[in-house]
Design a protein around this motif. Structure first.
Motif, PDB file in Angstrom:
ATOM      1  N   ASN A  77      -0.948   0.590  16.372  1.00  0.00           N
ATOM      2  CA  ASN A  77      -0.858   1.990  16.785  1.00  0.00           C
ATOM      3  C   ASN A  77      -0.424   2.863  15.606  1.00  0.00           C
ATOM      4  N   VAL A  78      -1.318   3.723  15.146  1.00  0.00           N
ATOM      5  CA  VAL A  78      -1.019   4.600  14.007  1.00  0.00           C
ATOM      6  C   VAL A  78       0.118   5.558  14.345  1.00  0.00           C
ATOM      7  N   GLU A  79       0.132   6.099  15.542  1.00  0.00           N
ATOM      8  CA  GLU A  79       1.143   7.082  15.923  1.00  0.00           C
ATOM      9  C   GLU A  79       2.543   6.491  15.899  1.00  0.00           C
ATOM     10  N   SER A  80       2.695   5.221  16.302  1.00  0.00           N
ATOM     11  CA  SER A  80       4.025   4.589  16.317  1.00  0.00           C
ATOM     12  C   SER A  80       4.566   4.368  14.907  1.00  0.00           C
ATOM     13  N   LEU A  81       3.668   4.449  13.903  1.00  0.00           N
ATOM     14  CA  LEU A  81       4.070   4.247  12.505  1.00  0.00           C
ATOM     15  C   LEU A  81       4.019   5.551  11.713  1.00  0.00           C
ATOM     16  N   LYS A  82       4.039   6.683  12.424  1.00  0.00           N
ATOM     17  CA  LYS A  82       3.880   7.998  11.782  1.00  0.00           C
ATOM     18  C   LYS A  82       4.934   8.252  10.697  1.00  0.00           C
ATOM     19  N   ASP A  83       6.216   8.003  11.010  1.00  0.00           N
ATOM     20  CA  ASP A  83       7.272   8.260  10.030  1.00  0.00           C
ATOM     21  C   ASP A  83       7.076   7.420   8.773  1.00  0.00           C
ATOM     22  N   PHE A  84       6.664   6.181   8.969  1.00  0.00           N
ATOM     23  CA  PHE A  84       6.415   5.276   7.843  1.00  0.00           C
ATOM     24  C   PHE A  84       5.276   5.816   6.978  1.00  0.00           C
ATOM     25  N   ILE A  85       4.176   6.173   7.600  1.00  0.00           N
ATOM     26  CA  ILE A  85       3.022   6.699   6.861  1.00  0.00           C
ATOM     27  C   ILE A  85       3.382   7.995   6.137  1.00  0.00           C
ATOM     28  N   ASP A  86       4.080   8.888   6.839  1.00  0.00           N
ATOM     29  CA  ASP A  86       4.432  10.198   6.256  1.00  0.00           C
ATOM     30  C   ASP A  86       5.303  10.066   5.014  1.00  0.00           C
ATOM     31  N   PHE A 133       4.938   8.379   2.554  1.00  0.00           N
ATOM     32  CA  PHE A 133       4.132   8.228   1.344  1.00  0.00           C
ATOM     33  C   PHE A 133       3.303   9.470   1.025  1.00  0.00           C
ATOM     34  N   ARG A 134       3.484  10.544   1.795  1.00  0.00           N
ATOM     35  CA  ARG A 134       2.681  11.756   1.604  1.00  0.00           C
ATOM     36  C   ARG A 134       3.273  12.714   0.571  1.00  0.00           C
ATOM     37  N   PHE A 135       4.514  12.474   0.148  1.00  0.00           N
ATOM     38  CA  PHE A 135       5.193  13.479  -0.687  1.00  0.00           C
ATOM     39  C   PHE A 135       5.688  12.885  -2.011  1.00  0.00           C
ATOM     40  N   GLY A 136       4.872  12.001  -2.563  1.00  0.00           N
ATOM     41  CA  GLY A 136       5.210  11.448  -3.862  1.00  0.00           C
ATOM     42  C   GLY A 136       5.894  10.095  -3.757  1.00  0.00           C
ATOM     43  N   ALA A 137       5.133   9.034  -3.507  1.00  0.00           N
ATOM     44  CA  ALA A 137       5.679   7.678  -3.401  1.00  0.00           C
ATOM     45  C   ALA A 137       5.068   6.803  -4.494  1.00  0.00           C
ATOM     46  N   PRO A 138       5.875   6.099  -5.274  1.00  0.00           N
ATOM     47  CA  PRO A 138       5.353   5.278  -6.358  1.00  0.00           C
ATOM     48  C   PRO A 138       4.783   3.961  -5.845  1.00  0.00           C
ATOM     49  N   PRO A 139       3.935   3.303  -6.630  1.00  0.00           N
ATOM     50  CA  PRO A 139       3.514   1.941  -6.278  1.00  0.00           C
ATOM     51  C   PRO A 139       4.742   1.029  -6.257  1.00  0.00           C
ATOM     52  N   HIS A 140       4.762   0.080  -5.323  1.00  0.00           N
ATOM     53  CA  HIS A 140       5.962  -0.756  -5.180  1.00  0.00           C
ATOM     54  C   HIS A 140       5.606  -2.116  -4.598  1.00  0.00           C
ATOM     55  N   SER A 141       6.519  -3.052  -4.784  1.00  0.00           N
ATOM     56  CA  SER A 141       6.331  -4.421  -4.313  1.00  0.00           C
ATOM     57  C   SER A 141       7.652  -4.949  -3.771  1.00  0.00           C
ATOM     58  N   GLY A 142       7.566  -5.955  -2.902  1.00  0.00           N
ATOM     59  CA  GLY A 142       8.792  -6.513  -2.345  1.00  0.00           C
ATOM     60  C   GLY A 142       8.573  -7.870  -1.728  1.00  0.00           C
ATOM     61  N   TRP A 143       9.637  -8.401  -1.158  1.00  0.00           N
ATOM     62  CA  TRP A 143       9.615  -9.760  -0.630  1.00  0.00           C
ATOM     63  C   TRP A 143      10.844 -10.003   0.233  1.00  0.00           C
ATOM     64  N   SER A 144      10.862 -11.139   0.930  1.00  0.00           N
ATOM     65  CA  SER A 144      12.038 -11.505   1.724  1.00  0.00           C
ATOM     66  C   SER A 144      12.207 -13.024   1.741  1.00  0.00           C
ATOM     67  N   ILE A 145      13.458 -13.460   1.893  1.00  0.00           N
ATOM     68  CA  ILE A 145      13.798 -14.882   2.007  1.00  0.00           C
ATOM     69  C   ILE A 145      14.667 -15.063   3.239  1.00  0.00           C
ATOM     70  N   ILE A 191       0.861  -1.182   0.000  1.00  0.00           N
ATOM     71  CA  ILE A 191       0.000   0.000   0.000  1.00  0.00           C
ATOM     72  C   ILE A 191       0.902   1.238   0.000  1.00  0.00           C
ATOM     73  N   HIS A 192       0.716   2.114  -0.980  1.00  0.00           N
ATOM     74  CA  HIS A 192       1.533   3.331  -1.061  1.00  0.00           C
ATOM     75  C   HIS A 192       0.700   4.597  -0.873  1.00  0.00           C
ATOM     76  N   LEU A 193      -0.577   4.430  -0.521  1.00  0.00           N
ATOM     77  CA  LEU A 193      -1.494   5.561  -0.328  1.00  0.00           C
ATOM     78  C   LEU A 193      -1.745   5.751   1.164  1.00  0.00           C
TER      79      LEU A 193
END
Length: 416
Positions: A363-372, A374-386, A347-349
């Motif tokens: 907790n939304v507040e604990s993730l504020k930096d992460f959410i922010d 995406f507020r100033f121009g973030a492209p759609p993206h995908s990822g994964w881990s092994i 999710i990039h929106l």
């Protein structure tokens, strides 16, 4: 002729009257040393009688052809230096079957060529991973090990006190690698350590793991990430099969290189496959170990060791995974009936992300930096881990992830 110098540990000693043999072992293999009375100096002949298995030594001399010697060569010494004698009795024997005892003396266990073979394969996997991402123009990054919030939720987190504040050891680089998608680094990879407070002691989980994480921007769907996943896994299997033949033979393991693309199994299709086998799962349930193993058996009969699970229900995927109604754009990659990869389109929106975080009870507040981010121009993206240890475990046909972990950490083990 130039002298040959061999440094290592005494693997075994044999005496046949006026002839003594001992094997020196190091990470490159073994060398037979032959000491014959009247040919070598008397003090060398006598010194061999004082040696014990696992003594650490340096031997120099002339390397000669010998049909009887392992590898067709033997060393006739003119110098033997015992640099450190091993205490007796030894705490473990190489080839010890008690796994916990071996892990207690891991530094000795690694002298066993079969155990060492596992980590030679692991090292080659790391080399091949970096080779693939270098060829494909990915940017390697390192994200913080000390984090303010977890990516997956609280139950698996290791809390720490950070200058009087609560913080956590890295559970995943998830939040940071997504934030980097807003930076213009559109293709990234990270090899790093992650920490999970696992609830149970199982053969497939440890508390400290090495993770391979990747994120790519400008994706149209999770399929873009799946192509990268199968690309790097295919590259690794092909390289291990080619360059680790000696190690795989020693371990009795076989690596099959699959055709591309790997099969894609829709979640609904998986439920039908399980129902035919007498296992009925309610829609929305996650796949447990037994279900994954059953699908692995079905797919093996069809000639597939690697296959994706796609279109999981949105309710069972993390808050950052994009969804299409009741289905998510998340996926897993299974290898021999065990999950090795989890990923998806993110999710990039910001507003959609906040709604999903609240829905998951986080907790939304604990993730504020992460959410922010995406507020100033973030492209759609995908990822994964092994998980590197789990991948190595399956490549080497091991029955426990601790065998593929150099110094394992779990609920019961903090040392050595």
């Amino acid at each position: 002729m130039p002298k040959t110098i061999v440094k290592g540990w005494v693997d075994s000693i044999r005496e046949l009257g006026g002839l003594k043999f001992f094997i020196v072992r190091n990470r490159h293999g073994t060398t037979q040393v032959v000491v014959k009375k009247g040919v070598v100096k008397d003090e060398l002949f006598d010194l061999v009688g004082q040696m014990h298995r696992e003594d650490c030594l340096i031997v120099s001399g002339e390397l000669k052809d010998s049909k009887q010697a392992p590898g067709g060569k033997e060393l006739v010494p003119d110098s033997i230096e015992i640099v450190n004698k091993a205490e007796t009795p030894l705490p473990i024997e190489l080839g010890e079957t008690n796994k916990d005892k071996r892990l207690d003396y891991r530094y000795m266990d690694l002298r066993d060529p079969k155990i060492l073979a596992i980590f030679k394969v692991r090292a080659e996997v790391l080399r091949l991973i970096r080779e693939y991402f270098t060829i494909n123009d990915f940017f390697e990054v390192q994200t913080p090990v000390i984090q303010a919030a977890g990516a997956e939720g609280g139950s698996e987190l290791f809390p720490i006190i950070y200058y009087g504040k609560e913080a956590f050891l890295k559970q995943s680089p998830q939040l940071y690698k997504q934030m980097l998608m807003a930076s213009g680094l559109d293709k990234i990879v990270e090899l790093s350590v992650a920490f999970r407070s696992e609830k149970f002691h199982t053969r497939r989980h440890v508390s400290e793991i090495t993770m391979l994480d990747s994120e790519i921007a400008w994706t149209e769907s999770e399929e873009d990430a799946m192509k990268v996943v199968e690309g790097v896994v295919h590259h690794v299997l092909k390289g291990v099969q080619k360059d680790c033949k000696e190690q795989l033979d020693l371990l009795g393991a076989k690596v099959k290189v699959p055709e591309l693309p790997f099969p894609r199994l829709h979640y609904d299709e998986v439920l039908k496959m399980l129902e035919k086998e007498g296992e009925k799962l309610e829609w929305g349930s996650d796949l447990g170990d037994a279900s994954e193993k059953k699908i692995g058996e079905i797919m093996e009969k069809k000639g597939h060791e690697l296959y994706f699970f796609t279109k999981y229900p949105s309710q069972i995927k993390p808050f950052y995974i994009m969804m299409d109604g009741k289905y998510s754009r998340g996926f897993d990659l299974d290898f021999k009936g065990m999950e090795i990869t989890s990923g998806g389109q993110r999710i990039h929106l910001p507003e959609l992300l906040i709604a999903k975080i609240k829905q998951k009870g986080l907790n939304v507040e604990s993730l504020k930096d992460f959410i922010d981010s995406f507020r100033f121009g973030a492209p759609p993206h995908s990822g994964w881990s092994i998980g590197l240890e789990r991948l190595t475990m399956l490549l080497c046909d091991l029955d426990n992830i601790r065998e593929a972990t150099m110094f394992s950490r779990d609920r019961d083990r903090l040392t050595p």
